[in-house]
Each structure stands twice: as C-alpha cells, then as structure tokens.
Design an enzyme around this catalytic site. Structure first.
Site, PDB file in Angstrom:
ATOM      1  N   PRO A  11      65.047  22.158  39.351  1.00 42.70           N
ATOM      2  CA  PRO A  11      65.633  21.007  38.685  1.00 42.70           C
ATOM      3  C   PRO A  11      65.886  21.192  37.190  1.00 42.70           C
ATOM      4  CG  PRO A  11      63.344  20.586  39.303  1.00 42.70           C
ATOM      5  CD  PRO A  11      63.754  21.865  39.968  1.00 42.70           C
ATOM      6  N   ASN A  12      67.016  20.661  36.776  1.00 47.71           N
ATOM      7  CA  ASN A  12      67.463  20.584  35.383  1.00 47.71           C
ATOM      8  C   ASN A  12      67.992  21.901  34.829  1.00 47.71           C
ATOM      9  OD1 ASN A  12      66.822  17.747  34.970  1.00 47.71           O
ATOM     10  ND2 ASN A  12      64.679  18.385  35.138  1.00 47.71           N
ATOM     11  N   ARG A  19      71.413  21.818  26.385  1.00 51.25           N
ATOM     12  CA  ARG A  19      70.373  21.070  25.682  1.00 51.25           C
ATOM     13  C   ARG A  19      69.215  22.028  25.407  1.00 51.25           C
ATOM     14  NH1 ARG A  19      69.271  15.547  26.742  1.00 51.25           N
ATOM     15  NH2 ARG A  19      68.023  15.967  24.903  1.00 51.25           N
ATOM     16  N   TYR A  24      65.192  27.236  25.626  1.00 50.76           N
ATOM     17  CA  TYR A  24      65.749  27.962  26.768  1.00 50.76           C
ATOM     18  C   TYR A  24      66.943  28.860  26.421  1.00 50.76           C
ATOM     19  CZ  TYR A  24      62.795  24.692  29.300  1.00 50.76           C
ATOM     20  OH  TYR A  24      61.716  23.969  29.752  1.00 50.76           O
ATOM     21  N   ASN A  74      63.267  30.609  40.050  1.00 48.57           N
ATOM     22  CA  ASN A  74      62.743  29.834  38.924  1.00 48.57           C
ATOM     23  C   ASN A  74      62.610  28.403  39.444  1.00 48.57           C
ATOM     24  OD1 ASN A  74      62.122  28.370  36.683  1.00 48.57           O
ATOM     25  ND2 ASN A  74      63.667  29.307  35.365  1.00 48.57           N
ATOM     26  N   ALA A  77      60.319  22.735  37.014  1.00 42.34           N
ATOM     27  CA  ALA A  77      59.162  21.825  37.015  1.00 42.34           C
ATOM     28  C   ALA A  77      58.414  21.836  38.352  1.00 42.34           C
ATOM     29  CB  ALA A  77      59.613  20.413  36.678  1.00 42.34           C
ATOM     30  N   HIS A  80      54.986  23.595  38.973  1.00 41.41           N
ATOM     31  CA  HIS A  80      53.712  22.984  38.599  1.00 41.41           C
ATOM     32  C   HIS A  80      53.285  21.860  39.539  1.00 41.41           C
ATOM     33  CE1 HIS A  80      54.992  25.245  35.170  1.00 41.41           C
ATOM     34  NE2 HIS A  80      55.945  24.389  34.872  1.00 41.41           N
ATOM     35  N   ASP A  87      54.502  26.341  50.362  1.00 40.96           N
ATOM     36  CA  ASP A  87      54.365  26.519  51.815  1.00 40.96           C
ATOM     37  C   ASP A  87      55.601  27.190  52.410  1.00 40.96           C
ATOM     38  OD1 ASP A  87      51.841  25.431  51.843  1.00 40.96           O
ATOM     39  OD2 ASP A  87      52.463  23.458  52.569  1.00 40.96           O
ATOM     40  N   GLU A  98      58.893  35.389  40.741  1.00 44.74           N
ATOM     41  CA  GLU A  98      59.003  34.107  40.037  1.00 44.74           C
ATOM     42  C   GLU A  98      59.455  34.375  38.598  1.00 44.74           C
ATOM     43  OE1 GLU A  98      55.219  32.113  40.008  1.00 44.74           O
ATOM     44  OE2 GLU A  98      55.947  30.413  38.810  1.00 44.74           O
ATOM     45  N   HIS A 100      60.303  32.585  34.756  1.00 46.49           N
ATOM     46  CA  HIS A 100      60.359  31.475  33.804  1.00 46.49           C
ATOM     47  C   HIS A 100      61.006  31.982  32.530  1.00 46.49           C
ATOM     48  CE1 HIS A 100      58.049  28.834  36.299  1.00 46.49           C
ATOM     49  NE2 HIS A 100      57.222  29.840  36.523  1.00 46.49           N
ATOM     50  N   SER A 102      60.919  30.555  29.568  1.00 43.39           N
ATOM     51  CA  SER A 102      59.974  30.388  28.458  1.00 43.39           C
ATOM     52  C   SER A 102      58.605  30.964  28.845  1.00 43.39           C
ATOM     53  CB  SER A 102      59.842  28.902  28.100  1.00 43.39           C
ATOM     54  OG  SER A 102      59.318  28.172  29.199  1.00 43.39           O
ATOM     55  N   ARG A 107      52.922  26.782  26.086  1.00 41.09           N
ATOM     56  CA  ARG A 107      53.441  25.415  26.081  1.00 41.09           C
ATOM     57  C   ARG A 107      52.353  24.440  26.548  1.00 41.09           C
ATOM     58  NH1 ARG A 107      59.194  25.289  28.737  1.00 41.09           N
ATOM     59  NH2 ARG A 107      59.167  23.264  27.652  1.00 41.09           N
ATOM     60  N   ARG A 111      51.904  22.965  32.181  1.00 42.91           N
ATOM     61  CA  ARG A 111      52.796  24.054  32.642  1.00 42.91           C
ATOM     62  C   ARG A 111      52.021  25.342  32.933  1.00 42.91           C
ATOM     63  NH1 ARG A 111      58.002  22.041  31.415  1.00 42.91           N
ATOM     64  NH2 ARG A 111      57.951  20.642  29.618  1.00 42.91           N
TER      65      ARG A 111
HETATM   66  O1  CA2 Z   1      60.688  28.365  31.357  1.00 43.08           O
HETATM   67  C1  CA2 Z   1      61.188  28.064  32.459  1.00 43.08           C
HETATM   68  O2  CA2 Z   1      62.078  28.711  32.995  1.00 43.08           O
HETATM   69  C2  CA2 Z   1      60.754  26.771  33.157  1.00 43.08           C
HETATM   70  O3  CA2 Z   1      60.687  27.053  34.558  1.00 43.08           O
HETATM   71  C3  CA2 Z   1      61.839  25.753  32.877  1.00 43.08           C
HETATM   72  C4  CA2 Z   1      61.510  24.368  33.426  1.00 43.08           C
HETATM   73  C5  CA2 Z   1      60.115  23.920  33.008  1.00 43.08           C
HETATM   74  O4  CA2 Z   1      59.788  22.692  33.643  1.00 43.08           O
HETATM   75  C6  CA2 Z   1      59.060  24.958  33.353  1.00 43.08           C
HETATM   76  O5  CA2 Z   1      57.812  24.506  32.890  1.00 43.08           O
HETATM   77  C7  CA2 Z   1      59.398  26.286  32.702  1.00 43.08           C
HETATM   78  C8  CA2 Z   1      62.518  23.345  32.903  1.00 43.08           C
HETATM   79  C9  CA2 Z   1      63.924  23.657  33.259  1.00 43.08           C
HETATM   80  C10 CA2 Z   1      64.817  22.654  32.587  1.00 43.08           C
HETATM   81  O6  CA2 Z   1      65.806  23.356  31.909  1.00 43.08           O
HETATM   82  C11 CA2 Z   1      66.492  22.717  30.918  1.00 43.08           C
HETATM   83  C12 CA2 Z   1      67.407  23.465  30.242  1.00 43.08           C
HETATM   84  C13 CA2 Z   1      68.118  22.910  29.229  1.00 43.08           C
HETATM   85  C14 CA2 Z   1      67.934  21.580  28.907  1.00 43.08           C
HETATM   86  C15 CA2 Z   1      67.011  20.824  29.594  1.00 43.08           C
HETATM   87  C16 CA2 Z   1      66.288  21.388  30.610  1.00 43.08           C
END
Ligand code: CA2
Length: 146
Positions: A11-12, A19, A24, A74, A77, A80, A87, A98, A100, A102, A107, A111
């Site tokens: 997601p996202n 953003r 990121y 990846n 969220a 976590h 599963d 996997e 990530h 970041s 953080r 996370r």
């Molecule tokens: O560091 C990563 O790749 C994460 O998987 C990114 C997730 C975060 O919840 C994990 O803790 C670490 C968030 C992805 C959302 O990506 C965005 C990118 C640009 C703007 C807003 C969100």
C-alpha cells in the site's frame, strides 16, 4: 521459456516520487519497474504489481505458486501488520526476498518488526530504490544457482 519473478508492492507505494521524497527518494514506481527489468538476468522476466489491498496481495502470492520462480516483495505497511501475507508466503515454495526502501530500524519502533521477515530468505533495506535491483539480481542468481 523465461522464468518469472513476481515483484510485489504494498500500500501507498503508488505514491513513490510524488510525496515524501526525503524518505523514499524522487523515483516513481514506474522508474522502479524499469530498474527491476534492467536488473533481470537473461532467461528471467519480471511481473511488477502494486496493490493497496491486503487480499489482492494474498491472491497474487497464491498465483505465484503456479507462475513464479521467486518473489521480491516490498509489503510496505503490511510488513508490520499482516499475518495473512506471511501465511500466503509460507505456502510459496520458492525464494522470497523482502525489500524496504528506507532503513526501517532507524525509524519509528512500530516499523522495527516485520512478519514477512519470518519467511524472507533475504532482506534489503535502506538502499533506496536500488535495493529492488539488488534483490532482483540476487533472485536470478538464487534461482539459477550461479
Ligand atoms: O521503506 C519502505 O520501503 C517501507 O516498506 C515503505 C512503507 C512503510 O510503511 C514501511 O514501514 C517501510 C510505506 C510505503 C509508502 O510509500 C510512500 C511513498 C511516497 C509517499 C507516501 C508513501
């Protein structure tokens, strides 16, 4: 026939490059797709998918059982929170890596734990989007035994 590596994004991640570039980076998810395709060794191809929905990701992992030699994921969220994704990955026989973007351990504490890491054969984090390329290269090597 080429073997297929599923590259799954949670997601996202569709907002990548639009953003929060301080966390990121400036590259978009489309740029990441090209990175993954370029990192693929001969004899492999990428199926690159993003979903904001947990059940869709579970369905994709089930599909990978028939269609993929390995999964790079990846889970964003859902890393976590999602026992369902863990599963589903447990029912996949091939390698799972996997990614990530970041370095999640620098953080917020929520996370620091990833359910997916219980299944992952390797984890790349904090390398920015280049982590995807490293994971795809490593996946090709794992699967081809080189
Ligand atoms: O560091 C990563 O790749 C994460 O998987 C990114 C997730 C975060 O919840 C994990 O803790 C670490 C968030 C992805 C959302 O990506 C965005 C990118 C640009 C703007 C807003 C969100």
């Amino acid at each position: 026939m080429a073997e297929t590596i599923f590259v799954l994004n949670g997601p996202n991640l569709n907002l990548l490059g639009k953003r929060q570039p301080h966390i990121y980076g400036a590259e978009t998810l489309e740029d990441v797709k090209v990175l993954c395709e370029d990192a693929c060794l001969p004899g492999f191809e990428i199926r690159f998918v993003q979903s904001n929905h947990e059940g869709d990701l579970v369905d994709l992992i089930h599909r990978a059982r028939q269609e993929a030699c390995g999964i790079v994921i990846n889970p964003a969220a859902y890393s976590h929170t999602s026992v369902a994704i863990l599963d589903a990955l447990m029912a996949f026989d091939g390698p799972v890596l996997e990614v990530h973007i970041s370095q999640v351990h620098k953080r917020e504490p929520f996370r620091h734990h990833s359910y997916v890491s219980h299944r992952a054969d390797g984890v790349v984090m904090g390398f920015g989007t280049q982590g995807y390329a490293a994971a795809v290269r490593h996946m090709c090597q794992l699967v081809s035994g080189t």
